[in-house]
Scaffold this motif. Structure first.
Motif, PDB file in Angstrom:
ATOM      1  N   GLY A 110      -9.528-106.156  42.287  1.00  0.00           N
ATOM      2  CA  GLY A 110      -9.117-106.354  43.744  1.00  0.00           C
ATOM      3  C   GLY A 110     -10.234-105.764  44.687  1.00  0.00           C
ATOM      4  O   GLY A 110     -10.901-104.524  44.204  1.00  0.00           O
ATOM      5  N   VAL A 111     -10.366-106.296  45.703  1.00  0.00           N
ATOM      6  CA  VAL A 111     -11.604-105.740  46.599  1.00  0.00           C
ATOM      7  C   VAL A 111     -11.138-106.103  47.929  1.00  0.00           C
ATOM      8  O   VAL A 111     -10.673-107.326  48.138  1.00  0.00           O
ATOM      9  N   GLY A 112     -11.509-105.288  48.937  1.00  0.00           N
ATOM     10  CA  GLY A 112     -11.172-105.753  50.172  1.00  0.00           C
ATOM     11  C   GLY A 112     -11.946-106.734  50.870  1.00  0.00           C
ATOM     12  O   GLY A 112     -13.063-106.869  50.674  1.00  0.00           O
ATOM     13  N   ALA A 113     -11.422-107.698  51.698  1.00  0.00           N
ATOM     14  CA  ALA A 113     -12.072-108.967  52.131  1.00  0.00           C
ATOM     15  C   ALA A 113     -13.251-108.717  52.748  1.00  0.00           C
ATOM     16  O   ALA A 113     -14.261-109.227  53.092  1.00  0.00           O
ATOM     17  N   ARG A 114     -13.158-107.258  53.644  1.00  0.00           N
ATOM     18  CA  ARG A 114     -14.014-107.030  54.632  1.00  0.00           C
ATOM     19  C   ARG A 114     -15.297-106.554  53.910  1.00  0.00           C
ATOM     20  O   ARG A 114     -16.582-106.245  54.158  1.00  0.00           O
ATOM     21  N   ASN A 115     -15.185-106.312  52.509  1.00  0.00           N
ATOM     22  CA  ASN A 115     -16.337-105.558  51.581  1.00  0.00           C
ATOM     23  C   ASN A 115     -17.250-106.731  51.386  1.00  0.00           C
ATOM     24  O   ASN A 115     -17.215-106.760  50.072  1.00  0.00           O
ATOM     25  N   THR A 116     -17.931-107.369  51.987  1.00  0.00           N
ATOM     26  CA  THR A 116     -18.590-108.559  51.903  1.00  0.00           C
ATOM     27  C   THR A 116     -19.670-108.040  50.664  1.00  0.00           C
ATOM     28  O   THR A 116     -20.232-109.113  49.983  1.00  0.00           O
ATOM     29  N   ARG A 117     -20.255-107.001  50.600  1.00  0.00           N
ATOM     30  CA  ARG A 117     -21.357-106.805  49.781  1.00  0.00           C
ATOM     31  C   ARG A 117     -20.784-106.757  48.249  1.00  0.00           C
ATOM     32  O   ARG A 117     -20.939-107.316  47.521  1.00  0.00           O
ATOM     33  N   ALA A 118     -19.695-106.183  48.181  1.00  0.00           N
ATOM     34  CA  ALA A 118     -18.855-106.364  47.124  1.00  0.00           C
ATOM     35  C   ALA A 118     -18.386-107.600  46.449  1.00  0.00           C
ATOM     36  O   ALA A 118     -18.551-107.801  45.440  1.00  0.00           O
ATOM     37  N   VAL A 119     -17.964-108.313  47.244  1.00  0.00           N
ATOM     38  CA  VAL A 119     -17.427-109.652  47.130  1.00  0.00           C
ATOM     39  C   VAL A 119     -18.510-110.634  46.481  1.00  0.00           C
ATOM     40  O   VAL A 119     -18.496-111.429  45.653  1.00  0.00           O
ATOM     41  N   GLY A 120     -19.738-110.493  47.377  1.00  0.00           N
ATOM     42  CA  GLY A 120     -21.078-111.264  46.965  1.00  0.00           C
ATOM     43  C   GLY A 120     -21.415-110.780  45.342  1.00  0.00           C
ATOM     44  O   GLY A 120     -21.568-111.678  44.803  1.00  0.00           O
ATOM     45  N   PHE A 121     -21.099-109.556  45.212  1.00  0.00           N
ATOM     46  CA  PHE A 121     -21.696-109.000  43.944  1.00  0.00           C
ATOM     47  C   PHE A 121     -20.942-109.585  42.875  1.00  0.00           C
ATOM     48  O   PHE A 121     -21.371-110.081  41.790  1.00  0.00           O
ATOM     49  N   TYR A 122     -19.444-109.555  43.099  1.00  0.00           N
ATOM     50  CA  TYR A 122     -18.753-110.097  42.035  1.00  0.00           C
ATOM     51  C   TYR A 122     -18.639-111.637  41.786  1.00  0.00           C
ATOM     52  O   TYR A 122     -18.795-111.820  40.518  1.00  0.00           O
ATOM     53  N   GLU A 123     -19.179-112.229  42.908  1.00  0.00           N
ATOM     54  CA  GLU A 123     -19.362-113.921  42.580  1.00  0.00           C
ATOM     55  C   GLU A 123     -20.646-114.048  41.903  1.00  0.00           C
ATOM     56  O   GLU A 123     -20.750-114.844  40.999  1.00  0.00           O
ATOM     57  N   HIS A 124     -21.661-113.087  42.108  1.00  0.00           N
ATOM     58  CA  HIS A 124     -22.900-113.186  41.755  1.00  0.00           C
ATOM     59  C   HIS A 124     -22.856-113.156  40.078  1.00  0.00           C
ATOM     60  O   HIS A 124     -23.616-113.839  39.480  1.00  0.00           O
ATOM     61  N   ILE A 125     -22.233-112.074  39.656  1.00  0.00           N
ATOM     62  CA  ILE A 125     -22.133-111.809  38.230  1.00  0.00           C
ATOM     63  C   ILE A 125     -21.318-112.617  37.497  1.00  0.00           C
ATOM     64  O   ILE A 125     -21.144-112.727  36.071  1.00  0.00           O
ATOM     65  N   GLY A 126     -20.442-113.533  38.208  1.00  0.00           N
ATOM     66  CA  GLY A 126     -19.672-114.574  37.420  1.00  0.00           C
ATOM     67  C   GLY A 126     -17.934-114.342  37.425  1.00  0.00           C
ATOM     68  O   GLY A 126     -17.282-115.217  36.877  1.00  0.00           O
ATOM     69  N   PHE A 127     -17.513-113.380  38.379  1.00  0.00           N
ATOM     70  CA  PHE A 127     -16.308-113.502  38.373  1.00  0.00           C
ATOM     71  C   PHE A 127     -15.603-114.584  39.238  1.00  0.00           C
ATOM     72  O   PHE A 127     -16.251-115.090  40.282  1.00  0.00           O
ATOM     73  N   GLU A 128     -14.518-114.976  38.883  1.00  0.00           N
ATOM     74  CA  GLU A 128     -13.759-116.104  39.548  1.00  0.00           C
ATOM     75  C   GLU A 128     -12.893-115.750  40.719  1.00  0.00           C
ATOM     76  O   GLU A 128     -11.828-114.555  40.531  1.00  0.00           O
ATOM     77  N   ARG A 129     -12.402-116.251  41.926  1.00  0.00           N
ATOM     78  CA  ARG A 129     -11.493-115.741  42.768  1.00  0.00           C
ATOM     79  C   ARG A 129     -10.159-116.403  42.050  1.00  0.00           C
ATOM     80  O   ARG A 129     -10.045-117.375  41.834  1.00  0.00           O
ATOM     81  N   LEU A 130      -9.243-115.186  42.027  1.00  0.00           N
ATOM     82  CA  LEU A 130      -7.840-115.756  41.548  1.00  0.00           C
ATOM     83  C   LEU A 130      -6.810-115.994  42.409  1.00  0.00           C
ATOM     84  O   LEU A 130      -5.814-116.515  42.334  1.00  0.00           O
TER      85      LEU A 130
END
Length: 207
Positions: A168-188
């Motif tokens: 889980g990640v805070g929605a305002r942590n945009t850097r982390a959100v971009g990192f997870y999406e970049h390495i292949g995580f899917e939004r559940l």
């Protein structure tokens, strides 16, 4: 000395506490938010090193530990272990807040997490039973260390038989959100203020 990825060691426990606090405000330093500097680490970091060290890895350099990835193979079993062996002692140290929620301090909000926790959504845990936390200090960011840490943990979880991992990640942590999406995580799932990501294992580094 360049950065290196290595397994967690018991002597790294203080670093887990420190880094958890120094990245605890959506990736930024949370030292000024909490009166008790150990609280975040009690909830989000230390128990992984103590109870699941085989799924904990750090990145370090000549200055010391600069980041970590920590995981639990089976979130349900991990939470049951904490309920037996971790939360009771902390609940003795930190009584549950009794004042109205609107008057809670940041410390109160974290202390409340020591009570009445669950492993998570049952359907999600069936497909993604493992979970993780990753935090890096600024000096270790941007050079591929986060990706290397993740891949190291993915391999360890897959070898142990996990079919999937979530976080889980805070929605305002945009850097982390971009990192997870970049390495292949899917939004559940998305909740007010937070996003749950998942990754199927074994991980294909080529995708």
């Amino acid at each position: 000395m360049p950065f290196r990825i290595r397994p967690y060691r018991p002597g790294d426990l203080d670093a887990l506490y420190d880094i958890c606090l120094l990245t605890g405000d959506s990736g930024q330093d949370a030292s000024g938010l909490y009166e008790d500097p150990k609280l975040l680490g009690h909830v989000y970091a230390a128990a992984y090193g103590i109870f699941q060290p085989e799924f904990a890895f750090v990145v370090d350099d000549e200055l010391g530990v600069a980041g970590y990835v920590i995981g639990a193979l089976d979130s349900r079993a991990f939470e049951a272990t904490l309920e037996r062996e971790w939360w009771p002692n902390l609940r003795e140290q930190y009584p549950r807040p009794t004042k109205p929620k609107e008057d809670w301090t940041p410390d109160d909000r974290i202390i409340n997490l020591l009570y009445g926790r669950s492993a998570g959504d049952e359907a999600l845990l069936d497909a993604y039973p493992s979970h993780l936390h990753i935090d890096l200090l600024p000096r270790a960011q941007g050079g591929g260390n986060g990706r290397k840490l993740m891949h190291t943990l993915f391999d360890a979880l897959a070898r142990a038989g996990s079919p999937g991992v979530h976080l889980g990640v805070g929605a305002r942590n945009t850097r982390a959100v971009g990192f997870y999406e970049h390495i292949g995580f899917e939004r559940l799932a998305e909740k007010p203020g937070s996003i749950v990501f998942g990754m199927k294992l074994p991980f294909d580094a080529a995708r």
